[in-house]
Design a protein around this motif. Structure first.
Motif, mmCIF file in Angstrom:
data_model
loop_
_atom_site.group_PDB
_atom_site.id
_atom_site.type_symbol
_atom_site.label_atom_id
_atom_site.label_comp_id
_atom_site.label_asym_id
_atom_site.label_seq_id
_atom_site.Cartn_x
_atom_site.Cartn_y
_atom_site.Cartn_z
ATOM 1 N N ARG A 109 43.496 -77.391 22.378
ATOM 2 C CA ARG A 109 44.874 -77.565 22.866
ATOM 3 C C ARG A 109 45.781 -76.445 22.364
ATOM 4 N NH1 ARG A 109 44.901 -83.868 22.149
ATOM 5 N NH2 ARG A 109 44.360 -84.432 24.273
ATOM 6 N N LYS A 110 45.619 -76.076 21.109
ATOM 7 C CA LYS A 110 46.429 -75.002 20.517
ATOM 8 C C LYS A 110 46.172 -73.683 21.236
ATOM 9 C CE LYS A 110 47.047 -72.440 16.242
ATOM 10 N NZ LYS A 110 46.574 -72.228 14.887
ATOM 11 N N ILE A 111 44.920 -73.390 21.501
ATOM 12 C CA ILE A 111 44.554 -72.132 22.158
ATOM 13 C C ILE A 111 45.085 -72.099 23.583
ATOM 14 C CG2 ILE A 111 42.589 -70.815 23.070
ATOM 15 C CD1 ILE A 111 41.095 -71.710 20.456
ATOM 16 N N ILE A 112 44.856 -73.152 24.341
ATOM 17 C CA ILE A 112 45.276 -73.182 25.742
ATOM 18 C C ILE A 112 46.792 -73.149 25.865
ATOM 19 C CG2 ILE A 112 45.289 -74.581 27.849
ATOM 20 C CD1 ILE A 112 42.403 -75.428 27.029
ATOM 21 N N SER A 113 47.468 -73.952 25.057
ATOM 22 C CA SER A 113 48.938 -73.942 25.148
ATOM 23 C C SER A 113 49.507 -72.616 24.648
ATOM 24 C CB SER A 113 49.549 -75.118 24.391
ATOM 25 O OG SER A 113 49.298 -75.030 23.010
ATOM 26 N N GLY A 114 48.862 -72.011 23.647
ATOM 27 C CA GLY A 114 49.303 -70.700 23.164
ATOM 28 C C GLY A 114 49.156 -69.631 24.226
ATOM 29 N N LEU A 115 48.024 -69.631 24.914
ATOM 30 C CA LEU A 115 47.817 -68.669 26.004
ATOM 31 C C LEU A 115 48.834 -68.893 27.121
ATOM 32 C CD1 LEU A 115 43.919 -68.654 26.240
ATOM 33 C CD2 LEU A 115 45.368 -66.764 25.495
ATOM 34 N N PHE A 116 49.030 -70.147 27.489
ATOM 35 C CA PHE A 116 49.971 -70.461 28.563
ATOM 36 C C PHE A 116 51.380 -69.994 28.184
ATOM 37 C CE2 PHE A 116 52.993 -73.160 30.775
ATOM 38 C CZ PHE A 116 52.571 -73.019 32.081
ATOM 39 N N ASP A 117 51.826 -70.337 26.993
ATOM 40 C CA ASP A 117 53.170 -69.942 26.549
ATOM 41 C C ASP A 117 53.326 -68.419 26.531
ATOM 42 O OD1 ASP A 117 53.820 -72.614 26.260
ATOM 43 O OD2 ASP A 117 53.561 -72.622 24.078
ATOM 44 N N PHE A 118 52.289 -67.733 26.051
ATOM 45 C CA PHE A 118 52.346 -66.269 26.008
ATOM 46 C C PHE A 118 52.510 -65.688 27.409
ATOM 47 C CE2 PHE A 118 50.340 -62.131 26.390
ATOM 48 C CZ PHE A 118 51.043 -61.414 25.440
ATOM 49 N N TYR A 119 51.683 -66.158 28.349
ATOM 50 C CA TYR A 119 51.730 -65.597 29.703
ATOM 51 C C TYR A 119 52.974 -66.029 30.471
ATOM 52 C CZ TYR A 119 47.095 -63.657 29.048
ATOM 53 O OH TYR A 119 46.035 -62.926 28.590
ATOM 54 N N ILE A 120 53.522 -67.184 30.181
ATOM 55 C CA ILE A 120 54.798 -67.590 30.802
ATOM 56 C C ILE A 120 55.908 -66.648 30.332
ATOM 57 C CG2 ILE A 120 56.630 -69.341 30.600
ATOM 58 C CD1 ILE A 120 54.748 -70.059 32.808
ATOM 59 N N ASP A 121 55.880 -66.314 29.035
ATOM 60 C CA ASP A 121 56.900 -65.415 28.479
ATOM 61 C C ASP A 121 56.667 -63.957 28.858
ATOM 62 O OD1 ASP A 121 58.132 -67.576 27.272
ATOM 63 O OD2 ASP A 121 57.166 -67.248 25.326
ATOM 64 N N SER A 122 55.403 -63.582 29.095
ATOM 65 C CA SER A 122 55.055 -62.185 29.404
ATOM 66 C C SER A 122 54.080 -62.118 30.580
ATOM 67 C CB SER A 122 54.415 -61.528 28.177
ATOM 68 O OG SER A 122 55.230 -61.630 27.061
ATOM 69 N N PRO A 123 54.508 -62.510 31.767
ATOM 70 C CA PRO A 123 53.575 -62.545 32.903
ATOM 71 C C PRO A 123 53.023 -61.168 33.285
ATOM 72 C CG PRO A 123 55.815 -62.992 33.636
ATOM 73 C CD PRO A 123 55.840 -62.959 32.136
ATOM 74 N N SER A 124 53.727 -60.119 32.920
ATOM 75 C CA SER A 124 53.221 -58.779 33.236
ATOM 76 C C SER A 124 51.971 -58.432 32.434
ATOM 77 C CB SER A 124 54.305 -57.734 32.980
ATOM 78 O OG SER A 124 54.648 -57.722 31.611
ATOM 79 N N ARG A 125 51.682 -59.191 31.391
ATOM 80 C CA ARG A 125 50.496 -58.951 30.558
ATOM 81 C C ARG A 125 49.243 -59.613 31.129
ATOM 82 N NH1 ARG A 125 51.550 -58.032 24.950
ATOM 83 N NH2 ARG A 125 49.304 -57.694 24.899
ATOM 84 N N LEU A 126 49.396 -60.341 32.239
ATOM 85 C CA LEU A 126 48.230 -60.943 32.894
ATOM 86 C C LEU A 126 47.338 -59.856 33.485
ATOM 87 C CD1 LEU A 126 50.035 -63.834 34.746
ATOM 88 C CD2 LEU A 126 48.129 -64.162 33.167
ATOM 89 N N PRO A 127 46.035 -59.983 33.345
ATOM 90 C CA PRO A 127 45.112 -58.987 33.909
ATOM 91 C C PRO A 127 44.598 -59.379 35.292
ATOM 92 C CG PRO A 127 43.942 -60.376 32.386
ATOM 93 C CD PRO A 127 45.379 -60.855 32.408
ATOM 94 N N ASN A 128 43.703 -58.553 35.809
ATOM 95 C CA ASN A 128 42.915 -58.852 37.012
ATOM 96 C C ASN A 128 43.742 -59.184 38.242
ATOM 97 O OD1 ASN A 128 40.592 -58.543 35.438
ATOM 98 N ND2 ASN A 128 40.560 -60.692 34.907
ATOM 99 N N GLY A 129 44.847 -58.521 38.435
ATOM 100 C CA GLY A 129 45.647 -58.747 39.631
ATOM 101 C C GLY A 129 46.582 -59.940 39.540
ATOM 102 N N TYR A 130 46.435 -60.753 38.507
ATOM 103 C CA TYR A 130 47.312 -61.918 38.380
ATOM 104 C C TYR A 130 48.756 -61.506 38.143
ATOM 105 C CZ TYR A 130 43.499 -65.288 38.329
ATOM 106 O OH TYR A 130 42.429 -66.078 38.681
ATOM 107 N N ALA A 131 48.975 -60.414 37.423
ATOM 108 C CA ALA A 131 50.340 -59.952 37.173
ATOM 109 C C ALA A 131 51.041 -59.604 38.483
ATOM 110 C CB ALA A 131 50.332 -58.747 36.236
ATOM 111 N N GLU A 132 50.297 -58.972 39.392
ATOM 112 C CA GLU A 132 50.881 -58.622 40.697
ATOM 113 C C GLU A 132 51.194 -59.870 41.516
ATOM 114 O OE1 GLU A 132 47.983 -57.218 39.581
ATOM 115 O OE2 GLU A 132 48.741 -55.232 39.057
ATOM 116 N N ILE A 133 50.323 -60.848 41.442
ATOM 117 C CA ILE A 133 50.548 -62.107 42.166
ATOM 118 C C ILE A 133 51.800 -62.790 41.629
ATOM 119 C CG2 ILE A 133 49.638 -64.426 42.590
ATOM 120 C CD1 ILE A 133 46.806 -63.136 42.502
ATOM 121 N N VAL A 134 51.885 -62.903 40.305
ATOM 122 C CA VAL A 134 53.022 -63.582 39.677
ATOM 123 C C VAL A 134 54.323 -62.837 39.961
ATOM 124 C CG1 VAL A 134 54.026 -64.184 37.434
ATOM 125 C CG2 VAL A 134 51.654 -64.766 37.921
ATOM 126 N N ALA A 135 54.278 -61.517 39.999
ATOM 127 C CA ALA A 135 55.484 -60.730 40.258
ATOM 128 C C ALA A 135 56.076 -61.026 41.629
ATOM 129 C CB ALA A 135 55.180 -59.238 40.117
#
Length: 79
Positions: free
Chosen positions: A21-47
């Motif tokens: 739970r700590k790992i998954i919620s930590g990853l989620f919180d990080f990517y919500i705060d920094s969506p541009s750090r998503l890899p594999n085309g996800y950053a472009e999708i989120v943008a």
């Protein structure tokens, strides 16, 4: 009762669940705060998305596709 006592509520299982739970919620919180750090085309999708719900779903989909080892490695690197 046996499974509840020896499997579902076993202290080792509970520790692993809390860690996951700590790992998954930590990853989620990080990517919500920094969506541009998503890899594999996800950053472009989120943008291209405007709705926070759609962004959260896309990030959740990315995390759901991770293996356990990759999620742990990613979490350790981002922390």
């Amino acid at each position: 009762k046996f499974l509840m006592d020896n499997m579902y509520r076993h202290s080792t299982v509970n520790l692993m669940t809390a860690s996951a739970r700590k790992i998954i919620s930590g990853l989620f919180d990080f990517y919500i705060d920094s969506p541009s750090r998503l890899p594999n085309g996800y950053a472009e999708i989120v943008a291209k998305l405007n709705d926070q719900k759609d962004i959260a779903i896309t990030i959740s989909d990315y995390i759901a596709g991770m293996t356990d080892r990759y999620a742990i490695k990613e979490f350790d690197e981002l922390s």
